[in-house]
Every structure is written in C-alpha cells, then in structure tokens.
Design an enzyme around this catalytic site. Structure first.
Site, PDB file in Angstrom:
ATOM      1  N   GLU A  60      36.872  42.384  46.130  1.00  8.69           N
ATOM      2  CA  GLU A  60      35.573  42.325  45.445  1.00  8.69           C
ATOM      3  C   GLU A  60      34.519  41.600  46.253  1.00  8.69           C
ATOM      4  OE1 GLU A  60      38.431  41.902  43.925  1.00  8.69           O
ATOM      5  OE2 GLU A  60      38.458  43.375  42.300  1.00  8.69           O
ATOM      6  N   HIS A 129      40.045  41.072  30.507  1.00  8.85           N
ATOM      7  CA  HIS A 129      39.334  42.338  30.670  1.00  8.85           C
ATOM      8  C   HIS A 129      38.267  42.555  29.608  1.00  8.85           C
ATOM      9  CE1 HIS A 129      42.790  43.207  33.205  1.00  8.85           C
ATOM     10  NE2 HIS A 129      42.172  44.254  33.661  1.00  8.85           N
TER      11      HIS A 129
END
Ligand SMILES: Cc1ncc(C[n+]2csc(CCOP(=O)(O)OP(=O)(O)O)c2C)c(N)n1
Lengths: 325, 330
Positions: A60, A129
């Site tokens: 990322e 999440h």
C-alpha cells in the site's frame, strides 16, 4: 435514462476518464486480473491492457506513493486502495507527501492524484474491514475529500477529481456498490465543491454523506408522517466543507442533526456541529444533535454491527428530540 | 584513484571540478554550522561533511532530465545538482528567496528547475516517490532516470522492501543510492539489521547491486555511470551502496555518545577531499595556486550566499496560507 448500479457508475467513470486522457491509469491490488475486489474494474484490463490497469503487489505504501509521484511527473493515476482500513499502511505517503508537497516546495510541485477507497460497515466483515475513517482524512489540509452518495456523484466526481490540481481522496461506501437506479445516459462530471440539498424541508436540517444518505432520507420520510418537515443535506465534499449551504439551511430550519458513520469523538460530525455553533448559534432553536457510530470497533455479529452504526430509528429519534417531541 | 577494479581516465579539468564541487559542499556546510550557532539557521541541521564524494560522484553522471529524490541530509545533493547556493542558503534562513520559499528549511529543499524532488524527512519516504517518478517516465517514454538517495537506516523500513520489489518487478529506471554511513542516528548498522550487507539485500529483489568505497569520488562516479548506463539501456533498476561516514554528529543536537573518537579519526584519515587532492598532486594535475584559487572562489561564493540570505526578504505572513492547495474555484 437507464438503470445502472453504483458499481457500474464508478466503472463507467473510470472507463471514460481513461478514454479521454492517455495519462489516466488505474493502479491497485487486484484491479486487473481479478477484476477489482468490489468488481468495480471488471473488464477494464481487457479493454486497456496491463500497463494502464495495473495490478500491484500488497504494498500500500509503495504503490500509493508511486501514484502520488507519477501524478507529480505528469500522469493522472487513479490509485485504488481496497479499503480505508488498509490505507493506514499508506498514510505516510498520503499525509506526509501528497498533502504537504505543494506547500513545502513553495508551490513548485503539485500532485493531481486521485485515490479511491471503500469505506464503511454493514457487511459483517468485523473491525478491520468496516471502519469509516474518511473524517480523519478530512482533517488534513492539502487534500480534498469526496464521498459520493448517489449514482450521479459516483459517475461524475471522478472526472472532476482528476481535473483538480491537488490530491483528491474519494470514499465509496461499500454498501452502495449494489445500489441501483436510473442514471442519465449523458451523465457526466459534477461539481466537487458544494453540498447538495437532497430533500427540502423547513423544520429541521439533517446533514449527512455517503452511506448514511439513504438512511437519512428514509428517516425524513418517516418524520414527514409525524408532521415534521426535514431538509436533507448531502455534504458530498468532506474537505473543504461547504459551510455556506450548511449554514443557510440551518438558518431556515433552526435545527440540525448530523448523521455520520464515523465515531462520535473527534468525528466529522463534531466538526460540522462546531461550524454550526460558530456560524449560526443565534439562529438555533435547539442544540445540534449527532447520530454517529458507537465508540466500539465494529463487531462481526449482525445485530451488534447494526447497533453500532447509524440507523433510521436513531435518526428519527434524534430529530424528534430536537423538535421537542 | 580507482574504484571497484575499474580504471577511470580522469582529465585534469574533471579532477579539479570534482575537487571544487566537494569543497563547495564542505565549505558551505561549515559555514552553515557557524550560522547555526549564531541562530541564523534554526530547526534541524543535518550535515553531510565526510560524505561529499557520494553526491558529487553520482550527480556527475546524471542528465538535466533525470530526477533526484533525497533525504533531510541533502545540502550536498542540492548544491551538486545545481540549485544555486544563494537559493539554498536563503532557504536555510527561511527567506522568501529560498528554493522552497522558506517553507521547507534545511530538510526540504525543492527545485522544479533541476528536477529536485526534496528533501524528505521521513526515513524511507522518498523510496516510493522514486518508484512513481520512474513509472511516469516509463509510461510517457521519457529517457530520464530517477536517482534516489537514502541512508542505510531506511533499509529497515517497510517502504524499502515495497519499493525495491516494485521497481524491480516493473523494471523501472531507478538508481537507488544507499549512503551507508554505518549509523542511523546513534544506532550502528549491526544493531539494527540482521543482514548488514545492504547491497546483498537489494539482490534479494533480483536487482543488480554493488557496493563501492564511498570515500572515493572517482569510484563512486565510475560505478554510478556504469549502473546508469545499464538503466538507460532498459535494464531496470540498479542499486549502488556507497560505504561512507559522516564526520559530524547526526544533527546539531547530537552529543555522539555512540561512537569513539578513534573511530571517527580513523575514518577522517579517509577524507574524500584530502584523498582526491593527494591523488591530483601525485599525478601532477594540481598545479601551484590551483587549490588557493578554488578555495578563494568557494569562499567568495559562500560569503555571497550568506549576504544574499541576510538581505533577502521574509515571506509575508499574509502568504501563510498560499500553496496549501490550488486557489479555490468560485
Ligand atoms: C520514519 C522515521 N522514523 C524515524 C525518524 C527519525 N530519524 C531521523 S534521521 C534518522 C536516522 C536515519 O539514518 P539513515 O537512514 O542511516 O540516514 P543518515 O541520517 O545516516 O544519513 C532517524 C531515526 C524519521 N525521520 N523518520
């Protein structure tokens, strides 16, 4: 007009941007061969090839930073981070490079990058999440933060964002991807500076954005049944906030509730509420109310998850309380 | 002077230019240290003294189109790249005429003209940037390479791994230059890395890598030129580890409790400037008066830069909010 989904609207926006401008490319984890983890980029690899629909490793920080720098060097990257939860691994690049470089370089460098990510709860994916951290990003000067809540915005915000000379973050609430509705065939770029009044009313203003817009509109319908006329404002742009639209509405209705899927403490709702205090205190007939997520990591079990995030009954109750009913 | 077994033919002119460049960096920074004690320069000040051969040697091999990414210890890179000493000094003072209009200071020198992308004070933070600049160049068929300088401390950050892998996977034109001065602030390399051979780490990403004596400017230049050529021929990224040493403390606040005087002295014996000078004398390239002339020119340039910075205007406070973002649309 034709029937489309939010997912298809985002995909159409990406496709159009890539057709319109050679410099645009999409980069992220599983955007290519897999088709996008929310199937947003499905089919684009076949159409544009692996140079422009670029699968990345699970890195990322590096690929977000690479997108930021590619934008500085003339490209128009769309960086997709799977969810805001994982964007924390790229936070350094977003905060310390993208948001600062224009100022730190005395205006010499700018990065017109667009970073898209999913946000929000409601799919029983548990804490790691499900969080809504767009309010954190809205804290940072030097970036623009968008939250498309409608098909028009899902379709239209991307192009305007790519046209913006500064870094733009777009937060797509994951529950919206399946939302279906009519969208004009020629739907195109939209403004990314102003909030929108999604429903007019004169008794109270309900301010919200993203995944909570639908719930807030549903709450407004119920309130109508109780004889309370609620105006619903979709903030759309979380940074910079369109204070003008917010204050003008509150000045008319004299009451406000902010609905935000972020946690209450230090939330975007807190900021909106403070702006109303600063700008419209003497107009108010009741304290500004807030409906936010419970201060808990979003739980897995469905009933707990539902209880943790803003829901229609909570919004209705807050509005009624503000009306003294 | 020989580097890594490579014989380099050096003209007198080029040898003197290398010497002059290294001296320029050193004298500039010595002056900065003085100005710091006089509180003309504030904030963090990281000196490059001892490491001048790296920036000087590498920068010689780059074209104007190439892009540079550096760290907070970047005065040497900025000067060797060609940012004017006036603009760098004014930035140290925080003046409007500084290369970042006083918004960056010592750690954030930027210059669009020379493709100088800072000046990054996040250890490892420049590595993804180098990947992205190189990616943009490749996608736009530009011939440029991106040269990324960083300390060996960055090898412990996750961004090192991510960036090495990405650059090698996508065969991007990046020259990674690790300035291994053995210490990350006060932490010696073997106290922070299980594998202390940094070039070997890079090879783990299928990236050709080599290590050179970073106190030998000719060796650095030769290696950088060779690796740069391979990159320009489409070979993908290359990694150059320069083994060097900083003679001064990490920053002006560092009492240097972590290393012995003997160790610093031993490295000082290998001073890249003294070494090049001795070699130039040995081969009779350095003529009588050459050194005095270079020193005098350098001193003039440094003093002119100080005078420039002293006289320069402060950025008006009314401009505080400029360049946070583009002007608002109306
Ligand atoms: C991400 C991050 N962690 C810690 C620091 C504090 N810090 C500044 S310089 C430094 C040492 C870095 O050493 P190295 O990379 O070897 O470079 P050198 O200073 O030796 O040139 C540290 C720990 C920082 N700036 N950024």
């Amino acid at each position: 007009m034709s029937v489309t989904t939010y997912r298809e609207a985002v995909r159409a926006a990406i496709r159009e941007a890539m057709q319109k401008d050679e410099r645009v490319f999409l980069m992220g984890e599983d955007v290519g061969h897999y088709g996008g983890c929310y199937a947003v980029s499905k089919g684009l690899l076949e159409e544009f090839g692996p140079e422009r629909i670029r699968d990345t490793p699970l890195s990322e920080s590096a690929f977000t930073g690479a997108g930021i720098a590619a934008a500085m060097a003339g490209m128009r990257p769309i960086v997709e981070v799977m969810t805001v939860n994982f964007s924390l691994l790229a936070l350094d690049q977003i905060m310390n490079t993208a948001a600062t470089i224009r100022h730190m370089s005395g205006g010499q460098f700018r990065c017109p990058v667009v970073i898209r990510m999913a946000t929000g709860a409601g799919r029983q994916l548990a804490a790691q999440h499900s969080h809504s951290l767009e309010g954190w990003y809205a804290h940072i000067p030097g970036i623009r933060v968008l939250a498309p809540a409608t098909l028009e915005d899902a379709r239209g915000m991307l192009w305007t964002a790519l046209d913006d000379p500064d870094p733009v973050l777009i937060f797509e609430n994951a529950l919206l991807y399946n939302m279906e509705g009519e969208l004009a065939d020629d739907a195109g770029a939209v403004d990314i500076d102003r909030a929108a009044i999604r429903r007019e009313g004169h008794d109270i203003t309900l301010l919200t954005y993203g995944g909570s817009l639908g719930k807030t509109l549903a709450a407004a319908e119920q309130l109508e049944g109780d004889g309370i006329s609620a105006e619903v404002i979709d903030l759309r742009t979380l940074r910079p906030l369109d204070e003008g639209t917010i204050l003008a509405s509150v000045a008319r209705t004299r009451r406000a509730i902010v609905v935000d899927e972020g946690w209450r403490t230090g939330s975007l709702a807190a900021e909106v509420s403070a702006r109303i205090m600063e700008g419209a205190f003497w107009e108010l007939d009741a304290p500004v109310g807030r409906v936010c997520s419970a201060e808990v990591p979003i739980p897995y079990a469905q009933h707990l998850e539902a209880a943790a995030i803003p829901q229609v009954p909570g919004i209705v109750a807050a509005a009624r309380a503000a009306m003294g009913r | 002077m020989t580097g890594a077994g490579t014989k380099v033919h050096l003209t007198r002119e080029h040898g003197l230019a290398l010497l002059a460049q290294m001296l320029r960096i050193r004298r500039f920074e010595e002056r900065c240290a003085e100005l710091y004690t006089q509180e003309k320069i504030r904030g963090f000040l990281h000196l490059y003294i001892g490491e001048e051969a790296v920036a000087t040697g590498v920068m010689e091999t780059l074209t104007p189109e190439d892009r540079i990414v550096a760290t907070y210890r970047e005065h040497g890179h900025a000067l060797a790249r060609g940012i004017s000493m006036n603009a760098v000094m004014a930035e140290m003072y925080g003046k409007a005429a500084g290369c970042s209009r006083g918004r960056g200071g010592s750690m954030h020198l930027f210059d669009r003209e020379t493709n100088f992308y800072g000046g990054n004070a996040i250890v490892g933070g420049g590595l993804p940037m180098a990947v992205g600049l190189a990616l943009a160049d490749r996608m736009q068929d530009r011939a440029a390479l991106t040269c990324c300088f960083f300390g060996e401390g960055a090898a412990a950050e996750g961004e090192f791994h991510e960036s090495m892998n990405l650059a090698a996977l996508w065969k991007l034109p990046v020259l990674f230059v690790c300035e291994n001065n053995l210490y990350a602030m006060g932490t010696r390399l073997d106290l922070s890395e299980a594998e202390t051979d940094i070039a070997a780490k890079a090879r783990g990403y299928a990236m050709p890598a080599e290590a050179v004596d970073g106190m030998d400017v000719v060796a650095v230049e030769a290696a950088a030129r060779r690796l740069g050529t391979e990159i320009r021929e489409g070979g993908g990224p290359r990694f150059l580890e320069c083994r060097t040493y900083r003679f001064r403390a990490h920053s002006m606040f560092d009492p240097q409790l972590y290393r012995t005087k003997e160790e610093v002295e031993a490295w000082t014996e290998r001073d890249p400037i003294a070494r090049l000078r001795a070699w130039l004398e040995e081969v009779r390239y350095l003529h009588a008066g050459d050194l005095d002339r270079i020193e005098a020119e350098t001193a003039d340039e440094v003093e002119a830069a100080v005078a420039f910075a002293e006289a320069a205007e402060w950025e008006p406070v009314e401009d505080l909010m400029t360049d946070v973002g583009a002007e608002a649309r109306t």
